[in-house]
Write an enzyme that holds these catalytic residues in place. Structure first.
Site, PDB file in Angstrom:
ATOM      1  N   SER A 152      26.043  29.053 -27.022  1.00 58.21           N
ATOM      2  CA  SER A 152      27.187  29.358 -28.238  1.00 58.21           C
ATOM      3  C   SER A 152      27.368  28.642 -29.398  1.00 58.21           C
ATOM      4  CB  SER A 152      28.415  29.746 -27.533  1.00 58.21           C
ATOM      5  OG  SER A 152      28.606  31.077 -26.895  1.00 58.21           O
ATOM      6  N   GLN A 211      22.811  36.852 -11.647  1.00 60.28           N
ATOM      7  CA  GLN A 211      21.731  36.797 -10.496  1.00 60.28           C
ATOM      8  C   GLN A 211      20.601  37.644 -10.891  1.00 60.28           C
ATOM      9  OE1 GLN A 211      25.027  38.074 -10.030  1.00 60.28           O
ATOM     10  NE2 GLN A 211      24.895  39.635  -8.342  1.00 60.28           N
ATOM     11  N   TYR A 240      37.483  35.931 -26.289  1.00 63.03           N
ATOM     12  CA  TYR A 240      36.177  35.523 -26.655  1.00 63.03           C
ATOM     13  C   TYR A 240      35.100  36.661 -26.450  1.00 63.03           C
ATOM     14  CZ  TYR A 240      32.083  32.200 -27.309  1.00 63.03           C
ATOM     15  OH  TYR A 240      31.128  31.389 -27.692  1.00 63.03           O
ATOM     16  N   SER A 241      34.150  36.960 -27.315  1.00 60.60           N
ATOM     17  CA  SER A 241      33.308  38.061 -26.882  1.00 60.60           C
ATOM     18  C   SER A 241      32.075  37.925 -27.801  1.00 60.60           C
ATOM     19  CB  SER A 241      33.836  39.451 -27.474  1.00 60.60           C
ATOM     20  OG  SER A 241      32.827  40.657 -27.336  1.00 60.60           O
ATOM     21  N   ASN A 242      30.984  37.704 -26.959  1.00 60.51           N
ATOM     22  CA  ASN A 242      29.582  37.701 -27.457  1.00 60.51           C
ATOM     23  C   ASN A 242      29.161  38.876 -28.118  1.00 60.51           C
ATOM     24  OD1 ASN A 242      28.391  34.763 -26.568  1.00 60.51           O
ATOM     25  ND2 ASN A 242      29.432  35.708 -24.450  1.00 60.51           N
ATOM     26  N   THR A 251      31.476  24.958 -28.566  1.00 60.88           N
ATOM     27  CA  THR A 251      30.804  24.531 -27.396  1.00 60.88           C
ATOM     28  C   THR A 251      29.479  25.526 -26.951  1.00 60.88           C
ATOM     29  OG1 THR A 251      32.155  26.190 -26.075  1.00 60.88           O
ATOM     30  CG2 THR A 251      32.909  23.943 -26.211  1.00 60.88           C
ATOM     31  N   GLY A 252      28.619  24.957 -26.251  1.00 60.69           N
ATOM     32  CA  GLY A 252      27.499  25.870 -26.006  1.00 60.69           C
ATOM     33  C   GLY A 252      27.170  26.040 -24.369  1.00 60.69           C
TER      34      GLY A 252
END
Length: 391
Positions: free
Chosen positions: A98, A163, A197-199, A337-338
């Protein structure tokens, strides 16, 4: 990229035997290497935290790159490859997850400065009809809200099973498919009324860059940021490998489970929200240039650094692709952060010219302390004083 890496642990436990390489964490850390040291940094404390990350916390390897206006320091601990016990290379490249959002937001804010995009225009203006479904509506969501995580859009990673990613790590994920996954669900809240938080917002930011310029977001980031700053270790990758020296990336499904080698991954699962590969040196150079105004005009940098609280008790606040956090000795640092399968990273910089990046090659890990100690290492690097975490 991944919002809650700890949530992957139980899911990954289902796929321990997927054919990825397995190995145990080595019992002791490798010797560290260092360049010239900046006198303001407590290197012994920083090295101790890296050692803790690779022993108590269970990461195979760790790296910190610290710099100020005069010099840089690289410290490492542990190994970059648990099979041959090779130490972490001081010039390591890794998936920054991120932290990609800082690059995407910068490119989009450059378009704002060129008057090709308006922060307060609806997404609909640039992507007509794209954001629709289950109450999600691009006509009432602004570009600013995408960048600040106030759009209320559901995060596609909340509905993409980890998964499945690990079972087929080389699978390509088209941006439209990821967007469709998110839009099958209702908004988290009304646009502009809260923070989450939304990608998905950064997936759309990349799509806006492509729509406005006629080029891929990767091309724009390369031409606007990577090439002007001579970031020789930074890539918006298309392939599944990491070029140049790099530690293997590992995931650990549970406390006593063997490691899974997840180094080779399709970057498409991150896209404009989390796909970039870089190094500590390049991330620090980028952050230094960004904060001193070399990438954005004063108005756009001011917009980027105008924050709102995220609701975390530690006082962090989020701007436009850039987060602020308090330092133990007072003041703030700016960064991100990532998290990407195989790696956890964190980078920050102060307005007086200090930058630091910390990386471990385990994500998700089995220790809840890993993220805390990464942040403690970053705070130590930026403040020069002992961080209160795990003293």
């Amino acid at each position: 990229m991944i919002k809650h890496p700890r949530a992957l642990v139980s899911a990954l436990a289902l796929v321990v035997a997927v054919g990825a390489a397995q190995a145990a964490v080595p019992g002791s850390a490798a010797a560290s290497t260092a360049a010239e040291s900046a006198t303001s940094v407590d290197h012994s404390r920083l090295q101790a935290l890296l050692h803790r990350l690779t022993t108590v916390d269970g990461a195979p390897g760790a790296l910190a790159e610290v710099r100020d206006r005069r010099r840089s320091t690289v410290l490492t601990s542990g190994v970059g490859n648990v099979t041959n016990q090779a130490p972490v290379h001081r010039d390591s490249r890794f998936r920054i997850g991120s932290m990609t959002k800082m690059f995407t937001a910068t490119a989009l804010l450059q378009l704002v400065g060129e008057r090709r995009v308006s922060l307060d225009a609806p997404v609909e203006r640039y992507l007509p009809g794209v954001v629709r479904g289950h109450g999600n509506d691009g006509r009432v969501i602004t570009v600013r809200q995408l960048l600040q995580h106030t759009s209320g859009l559901p995060d596609f990673l909340d509905y993409l099973k980890p998964q499945d990613i690990v079972k087929d790590p080389l699978a390509h994920h088209a941006p439209q498919d990821l967007l469709d996954t998110a839009l099958e669900h209702p908004p988290v809240f009304e646009p502009g009324t809260d923070w989450d938080y939304s990608n998905t917002g950064y997936l759309l930011a990349g799509m806006i860059i492509e729509k406005v310029t006629g080029h891929t977001y990767g091309t724009e980031i390369r031409e606007r940021i990577i090439e002007p700053l001579h970031l020789c270790d930074t890539y918006v990758p298309r392939g599944t490998t990491i070029p140049g020296p790099h530690p293997r990336g590992y995931a650990q499904p549970g406390e006593d489970a063997p490691l899974l080698d997840v180094t080779r991954m399709s970057p498409s699962v991150g896209g404009s929200a989390g796909s970039i590969i870089s190094s500590g040196t390049d991330v620090n150079r980028f952050l230094g240039a960004l904060l001193r105004g070399a990438l954005l005009g004063p108005a756009e940098l001011r917009e980027m650094m105008t924050t709102r609280p995220t609701g975390n008790a530690d006082g962090r606040a989020y701007g436009l692709g850039l987060e602020s956090r308090p330092l133990p000795d007072g003041g703030l640092y700016w960064g991100h952060t990532g998290d990407f399968l195989g790696y956890e990273t964190m980078a920050g910089a102060t307005v007086d010219g200090r930058q630091a990046t910390v990386m471990v090659n385990l994500g998700p890990g089995s220790s809840d302390a890993q993220s805390d100690d990464i942040e403690a290492a970053l705070q130590t690097a930026l403040s020069g004083r002992r961080s209160p975490a795990h003293q």
